[in-house]
Design a protein around this motif. Structure first.
Motif, PDB file in Angstrom:
ATOM      1  N   SER A  95      42.964  69.490  71.608  1.00 41.39           N
ATOM      2  CA  SER A  95      42.838  70.716  70.818  1.00 41.39           C
ATOM      3  C   SER A  95      42.773  70.416  69.325  1.00 41.39           C
ATOM      4  O   SER A  95      41.986  71.026  68.592  1.00 41.39           O
ATOM      5  CB  SER A  95      43.999  71.659  71.123  1.00 41.39           C
ATOM      6  OG  SER A  95      45.238  71.036  70.841  1.00 41.39           O
ATOM      7  N   GLU A  99      39.721  71.294  66.799  1.00 46.65           N
ATOM      8  CA  GLU A  99      39.995  72.081  65.600  1.00 46.65           C
ATOM      9  C   GLU A  99      39.394  71.405  64.372  1.00 46.65           C
ATOM     10  O   GLU A  99      38.867  72.078  63.479  1.00 46.65           O
ATOM     11  CB  GLU A  99      41.508  72.246  65.418  1.00 46.65           C
ATOM     12  CG  GLU A  99      42.168  73.138  66.449  1.00 46.65           C
ATOM     13  CD  GLU A  99      41.843  74.611  66.238  1.00 46.65           C
ATOM     14  OE1 GLU A  99      41.263  74.947  65.189  1.00 46.65           O
ATOM     15  OE2 GLU A  99      42.165  75.417  67.119  1.00 46.65           O
ATOM     16  N   HIS A 124      37.386  79.847  59.582  1.00 44.45           N
ATOM     17  CA  HIS A 124      37.911  79.198  60.778  1.00 44.45           C
ATOM     18  C   HIS A 124      38.683  80.192  61.650  1.00 44.45           C
ATOM     19  O   HIS A 124      38.585  80.172  62.879  1.00 44.45           O
ATOM     20  CB  HIS A 124      38.819  78.034  60.395  1.00 44.45           C
ATOM     21  CG  HIS A 124      39.311  77.238  61.558  1.00 44.45           C
ATOM     22  ND1 HIS A 124      38.478  76.454  62.325  1.00 44.45           N
ATOM     23  CD2 HIS A 124      40.542  77.120  62.097  1.00 44.45           C
ATOM     24  CE1 HIS A 124      39.176  75.882  63.285  1.00 44.45           C
ATOM     25  NE2 HIS A 124      40.437  76.268  63.167  1.00 44.45           N
ATOM     26  N   CYS A 128      37.772  81.371  65.694  1.00 43.92           N
ATOM     27  CA  CYS A 128      38.691  81.481  66.833  1.00 43.92           C
ATOM     28  C   CYS A 128      38.661  82.891  67.421  1.00 43.92           C
ATOM     29  O   CYS A 128      38.681  83.062  68.646  1.00 43.92           O
ATOM     30  CB  CYS A 128      40.106  81.119  66.393  1.00 43.92           C
ATOM     31  SG  CYS A 128      40.310  79.414  65.837  1.00 43.92           S
ATOM     32  N   LEU A 132      37.472  84.069  71.292  1.00 46.00           N
ATOM     33  CA  LEU A 132      38.331  84.880  72.153  1.00 46.00           C
ATOM     34  C   LEU A 132      37.621  86.166  72.544  1.00 46.00           C
ATOM     35  O   LEU A 132      37.671  86.589  73.710  1.00 46.00           O
ATOM     36  CB  LEU A 132      39.638  85.202  71.439  1.00 46.00           C
ATOM     37  CG  LEU A 132      40.619  86.094  72.203  1.00 46.00           C
ATOM     38  CD1 LEU A 132      41.023  85.433  73.519  1.00 46.00           C
ATOM     39  CD2 LEU A 132      41.844  86.395  71.367  1.00 46.00           C
ATOM     40  N   HIS A 281      45.375  77.871  73.347  1.00 52.02           N
ATOM     41  CA  HIS A 281      44.311  77.597  72.402  1.00 52.02           C
ATOM     42  C   HIS A 281      43.330  78.769  72.401  1.00 52.02           C
ATOM     43  O   HIS A 281      42.818  79.181  73.440  1.00 52.02           O
ATOM     44  CB  HIS A 281      43.586  76.313  72.812  1.00 52.02           C
ATOM     45  CG  HIS A 281      42.603  75.825  71.806  1.00 52.02           C
ATOM     46  ND1 HIS A 281      42.948  75.500  70.514  1.00 52.02           N
ATOM     47  CD2 HIS A 281      41.267  75.604  71.900  1.00 52.02           C
ATOM     48  CE1 HIS A 281      41.875  75.094  69.863  1.00 52.02           C
ATOM     49  NE2 HIS A 281      40.847  75.151  70.674  1.00 52.02           N
ATOM     50  N   HIS A 282      43.081  79.337  71.227  1.00 49.39           N
ATOM     51  CA  HIS A 282      42.223  80.513  71.068  1.00 49.39           C
ATOM     52  C   HIS A 282      42.786  81.735  71.800  1.00 49.39           C
ATOM     53  O   HIS A 282      42.029  82.620  72.201  1.00 49.39           O
ATOM     54  CB  HIS A 282      40.800  80.234  71.546  1.00 49.39           C
ATOM     55  CG  HIS A 282      40.091  79.195  70.735  1.00 49.39           C
ATOM     56  ND1 HIS A 282      40.016  79.258  69.370  1.00 49.39           N
ATOM     57  CD2 HIS A 282      39.454  78.054  71.098  1.00 49.39           C
ATOM     58  CE1 HIS A 282      39.347  78.218  68.924  1.00 49.39           C
ATOM     59  NE2 HIS A 282      39.015  77.462  69.941  1.00 49.39           N
ATOM     60  N   ALA A 303      42.152  82.683  76.288  1.00 45.53           N
ATOM     61  CA  ALA A 303      40.709  82.479  76.324  1.00 45.53           C
ATOM     62  C   ALA A 303      40.192  82.316  77.743  1.00 45.53           C
ATOM     63  O   ALA A 303      38.988  82.294  77.967  1.00 45.53           O
ATOM     64  CB  ALA A 303      40.334  81.244  75.500  1.00 45.53           C
TER      65      ALA A 303
END
Length: 313
Positions: A95, A99, A124, A128, A132, A281-282, A303
């Protein structure tokens, strides 16, 4: 090398020397050549690109900077630019590595579009949010879709304490709703099969691989109550499995592991059972103001199209 090619080459080298990460002793011409080979896949596969862009050393920072120079995002909305970027190579790695790659993208987008008056970090954050939104709107058999109002509200104050322009968010929402984001994945799967390797994923999203157990950082542990609402496949959780349950939670890197108690959490066996592991993550966490049966409840939407309620003390 022709005169024009030599002039472009010198221009690339000059741009690298002026880049804020340029240290003394880094072979800038070599970084230019490698970036070009990565972009045109000269001797490389799409699955090789991300590992060269995601490293933290000064040389690879220069490679990533020059690689992004091949992309022109001028006048593109964020989703259009993101589509161009994600289709060029396979975004793989841990991750933190992904990123870093997306951070390079965000920086390049700001360079190409100074009129948007957003910082690299603000872009950024939008990246994200768009990812999503994409899984929320286009997930398989998912229940209630995120509305435009919810998308805008979720990003309230996320532009470094300020709100994003509402018209920009509305356009992003409509663009993603009309056409889902896509990214290169087939080559990654074929390469893994050829090498006889099997990657560990939580679901089917290529962004959601499990972090390396040997290097994962544990950020927080403690007891929480959890209620399942929507399963990772996007289907509503069966009635008998929706009840509240207590777990001992451990957040390691970007994965939340849920266990019966603190004694059952053993690092040596952390990957033997991922049934109660949640990839954050996300993911999007919001206060569950609409849930009034318990206090101190927040909603977690992942996600992978899953949705949970958590209660903390």
């Amino acid at each position: 090398m022709t005169v024009d090619e030599e002039a472009l080459y010198e221009q690339d080298v000059d741009s690298l020397r002026s880049f804020k990460y340029s240290p003394k002793g880094v072979d800038a011409p070599s970084a230019v050549r490698l970036a070009k080979r990565l972009y045109y896949l000269e001797g490389f596969k799409k699955t090789d690109v991300a590992r060269h862009l995601s490293r933290k050393n000064d040389y690879n920072q220069l490679v990533a900077h020059q690689f992004l120079k091949f992309f022109s995002f001028c006048g593109d909305t964020l989703d259009v630019a993101l589509r161009k970027f994600l289709m060029q190579f396979t975004l793989t790695g841990e991750s933190q590595e992904r990123e870093r790659v997306l951070s390079h993208f965000s920086r390049r987008y700001v360079e190409c579009n100074p009129e948007v008056t957003l910082t690299d970090d603000a872009v950024h954050g939008l990246v994200c949010a768009v990812m999503l939104l994409n899984t929320d709107l286009h997930g398989q058999n998912i229940g209630k879709k995120m509305t435009m109002s919810e998308f805008v509200e979720n990003l309230s104050g996320m532009n470094e304490g300020w709100d994003y322009q509402r018209d920009m968010l509305k356009q992003l929402y409509h663009n993603v709703k009309a056409a889902p984001l896509q990214w290169a994945t087939e080559e990654a799967e074929e390469t893994a099969e050829e090498d006889g390797m099997q990657a560990t994923f939580l679901g089917h999203n290529p962004f959601l691989s499990v972090p390396d157990n040997a290097t994962a950082t544990e950020f927080k542990t403690g007891f929480v109550m959890r209620k399942c609402c929507v399963d990772p496949n996007g289907r509503r959780t069966k009635f008998g499995k929706r009840g509240w349950r207590m777990f001992h939670a451990a957040l390691r890197d970007m994965v939340l592991y849920l266990n019966k108690d603190e004694h059952s959490f053993k690092k040596t066996t952390i990957y033997e059972n991922l049934n109660n592991a949640i990839r954050i993550h996300h993911a999007l966490a919001t206060r569950a103001d609409d849930y009034t049966k318990k206090q101190h409840v927040f909603r977690l939407q992942t996600a992978e199209w899953a949705e949970y309620l958590f209660q903390t003390g």
